[in-house]
Design a protein around this motif. Structure first.
Motif, PDB file in Angstrom:
ATOM      1  N   PRO A  16     -33.324  -8.808  35.969  1.00  0.00           N
ATOM      2  CA  PRO A  16     -33.927  -9.295  35.251  1.00  0.00           C
ATOM      3  C   PRO A  16     -33.814  -9.613  33.764  1.00  0.00           C
ATOM      4  CG  PRO A  16     -32.912  -6.779  35.222  1.00  0.00           C
ATOM      5  CD  PRO A  16     -32.305  -8.113  36.481  1.00  0.00           C
ATOM      6  N   TYR A  17     -32.019  -9.311  33.165  1.00  0.00           N
ATOM      7  CA  TYR A  17     -32.010  -9.629  31.880  1.00  0.00           C
ATOM      8  C   TYR A  17     -32.370 -11.382  31.403  1.00  0.00           C
ATOM      9  CZ  TYR A  17     -29.506  -5.426  32.172  1.00  0.00           C
ATOM     10  OH  TYR A  17     -28.944  -3.940  31.839  1.00  0.00           O
ATOM     11  N   TYR A  18     -32.032 -12.086  32.114  1.00  0.00           N
ATOM     12  CA  TYR A  18     -32.388 -13.737  32.524  1.00  0.00           C
ATOM     13  C   TYR A  18     -33.542 -13.596  31.801  1.00  0.00           C
ATOM     14  CZ  TYR A  18     -33.497 -18.477  33.325  1.00  0.00           C
ATOM     15  OH  TYR A  18     -34.057 -20.068  33.326  1.00  0.00           O
ATOM     16  N   HIS A  19     -34.629 -13.084  31.963  1.00  0.00           N
ATOM     17  CA  HIS A  19     -36.475 -12.918  31.820  1.00  0.00           C
ATOM     18  C   HIS A  19     -36.052 -12.396  30.589  1.00  0.00           C
ATOM     19  CE1 HIS A  19     -36.432 -15.113  35.916  1.00  0.00           C
ATOM     20  NE2 HIS A  19     -35.471 -14.668  36.540  1.00  0.00           N
ATOM     21  N   ILE A  20     -35.633 -10.818  30.871  1.00  0.00           N
ATOM     22  CA  ILE A  20     -35.842 -10.716  28.942  1.00  0.00           C
ATOM     23  C   ILE A  20     -35.379 -11.634  28.384  1.00  0.00           C
ATOM     24  CG2 ILE A  20     -35.004  -8.651  27.610  1.00  0.00           C
ATOM     25  CD1 ILE A  20     -34.262  -7.179  30.508  1.00  0.00           C
ATOM     26  N   LEU A  21     -34.288 -12.342  28.256  1.00  0.00           N
ATOM     27  CA  LEU A  21     -34.138 -13.165  27.226  1.00  0.00           C
ATOM     28  C   LEU A  21     -34.674 -14.235  27.263  1.00  0.00           C
ATOM     29  CD1 LEU A  21     -31.071 -13.509  25.605  1.00  0.00           C
ATOM     30  CD2 LEU A  21     -30.949 -15.036  27.027  1.00  0.00           C
ATOM     31  N   TYR A  22     -35.801 -14.865  28.049  1.00  0.00           N
ATOM     32  CA  TYR A  22     -36.383 -15.811  27.762  1.00  0.00           C
ATOM     33  C   TYR A  22     -37.953 -15.630  27.739  1.00  0.00           C
ATOM     34  CZ  TYR A  22     -31.546 -18.227  27.793  1.00  0.00           C
ATOM     35  OH  TYR A  22     -30.548 -19.202  27.665  1.00  0.00           O
ATOM     36  N   LYS A  23     -38.595 -14.529  27.396  1.00  0.00           N
ATOM     37  CA  LYS A  23     -39.746 -14.349  28.105  1.00  0.00           C
ATOM     38  C   LYS A  23     -40.456 -14.654  27.370  1.00  0.00           C
ATOM     39  CE  LYS A  23     -39.660  -9.557  25.164  1.00  0.00           C
ATOM     40  NZ  LYS A  23     -41.033  -9.848  24.580  1.00  0.00           N
ATOM     41  N   ASP A  24     -39.908 -14.679  25.459  1.00  0.00           N
ATOM     42  CA  ASP A  24     -40.978 -16.053  24.603  1.00  0.00           C
ATOM     43  C   ASP A  24     -41.596 -17.125  25.224  1.00  0.00           C
ATOM     44  OD1 ASP A  24     -41.487 -13.634  23.610  1.00  0.00           O
ATOM     45  OD2 ASP A  24     -39.738 -14.042  22.755  1.00  0.00           O
ATOM     46  N   ARG A  25     -40.880 -17.555  26.021  1.00  0.00           N
ATOM     47  CA  ARG A  25     -41.156 -19.111  26.241  1.00  0.00           C
ATOM     48  C   ARG A  25     -42.581 -19.303  26.040  1.00  0.00           C
ATOM     49  NH1 ARG A  25     -37.683 -19.875  32.004  1.00  0.00           N
ATOM     50  NH2 ARG A  25     -35.501 -20.120  30.968  1.00  0.00           N
ATOM     51  N   ASN A  26     -43.037 -20.709  25.891  1.00  0.00           N
ATOM     52  CA  ASN A  26     -44.311 -21.055  25.319  1.00  0.00           C
ATOM     53  C   ASN A  26     -44.839 -21.213  26.434  1.00  0.00           C
ATOM     54  OD1 ASN A  26     -46.446 -22.786  24.380  1.00  0.00           O
ATOM     55  ND2 ASN A  26     -44.938 -22.775  22.190  1.00  0.00           N
ATOM     56  N   HIS A  27     -45.929 -20.560  26.740  1.00  0.00           N
ATOM     57  CA  HIS A  27     -46.720 -21.370  27.881  1.00  0.00           C
ATOM     58  C   HIS A  27     -47.917 -22.376  27.524  1.00  0.00           C
ATOM     59  CE1 HIS A  27     -45.018 -17.681  31.048  1.00  0.00           C
ATOM     60  NE2 HIS A  27     -45.100 -17.283  29.493  1.00  0.00           N
ATOM     61  N   ARG A  28     -48.176 -22.007  26.372  1.00  0.00           N
ATOM     62  CA  ARG A  28     -49.550 -23.218  26.016  1.00  0.00           C
ATOM     63  C   ARG A  28     -48.331 -24.868  25.482  1.00  0.00           C
ATOM     64  NH1 ARG A  28     -52.183 -23.144  20.695  1.00  0.00           N
ATOM     65  NH2 ARG A  28     -53.409 -24.971  20.359  1.00  0.00           N
ATOM     66  N   GLU A  29     -47.357 -24.456  25.427  1.00  0.00           N
ATOM     67  CA  GLU A  29     -46.204 -25.824  25.255  1.00  0.00           C
ATOM     68  C   GLU A  29     -46.278 -26.069  26.574  1.00  0.00           C
ATOM     69  OE1 GLU A  29     -42.553 -27.906  22.586  1.00  0.00           O
ATOM     70  OE2 GLU A  29     -42.637 -26.155  24.860  1.00  0.00           O
TER      71      GLU A  29
END
Length: 243
Positions: A16-29
């Motif tokens: 789950p930590y992988y997704h926590i670290l990168y949770k702010d990826r730009n969905h709009r982009e």
């Protein structure tokens, strides 16, 4: 300290930590890129797309909403288990090793967000390229969205900290034996963790050599998600379109 498995992606992507670290990826982009890409490739509603190394299905779900028939595959069982809750006719997820051809052909195969170059064995990179070719319909196109390693190495930040929620990630980056390496250390609930990301520093020339050996024609190269021209000195991405 939790120990890593032989293949870093087999352990790191399944936490789950992988997704926590990168949770702010730009969905709009990401949505903008998918719109630009599918329009450029002249894909039509109901055309089939394979999202190769799809993770939890972020791109696959968006492509489905745009009217495409989408299959998402990933080596991570946990990611696919999560993605399967979104399955419906026209949107399917499955555990699959991208080194091997998926037993179906598609109008397009997308390998997105630097999901290439993980392998310790160099031959597996070529095997993946050949598998993408085998997965394409006669007029289909493959797409690899990779980082521009020349700029990435130039701008490499040796050490940084990133706090997400209650977790403080300590991140180190360096170049080692032709790989861009990222060491990720953190503690959670009294336990210490260490994970490593290793991505081969592949240049446009390296990909061209793979394509030549796989009898693939490189059609276009772009340098960002707006599909601007690739410049090895300034482009953030290396986006390859081939068949």
């Amino acid at each position: 300290m939790q120990k890593e498995k032989d293949n870093w992606y087999a352990s790191w992507f399944n936490t789950p930590y992988y997704h926590i670290l990168y949770k702010d990826r730009n969905h709009r982009e990401a949505a903008l890129f998918m719109n630009q890409l599918t329009e450029f490739l002249n894909l039509k509603p109901a055309d089939s797309i394979l999202d190769l190394a799809c993770g939890k299905g972020r791109h696959a779900k968006y492509l489905y909403k745009q009217g495409f028939d989408v299959t998402g595959v990933d080596l991570s069982r946990e990611s696919i288990q999560h993605a399967k809750q979104y399955e419906k006719p026209g949107l399917h997820f499955e555990v699959h090793d991208m080194c091997l051809p998926y037993p179906k052909k598609f109008d397009a195969v997308f390998n997105l967000f630097t999901s290439f170059g993980y392998f310790e064995n160099e031959v597996d990179n070529l095997r993946t390229i050949k598998s993408i070719k085998a997965e394409l319909n006669p007029n289909g196109c493959g797409v690899i969205d990779f980082l521009n390693v020349e700029l990435a190495i130039k701008n490499l930040v040796a050490s940084e900290k990133k706090k997400v929620g209650d977790i403080l990630f300590h991140i180190e980056k360096y170049l080692e034996d032709g790989y861009i390496v990222k060491k990720i250390r953190f503690s959670d609930k009294g336990e210490d963790y260490l994970f490593t990301e290793r991505v081969k520093a592949l240049t446009l020339t390296d990909f061209q050599e793979y394509f030549e050996e796989a009898a693939i024609e490189l059609k276009h190269t772009f340098g960002d998600y707006h599909l601007n021209k690739f410049d090895k000195k300034s482009s953030e991405r290396l986006i390859l379109i081939f068949n």
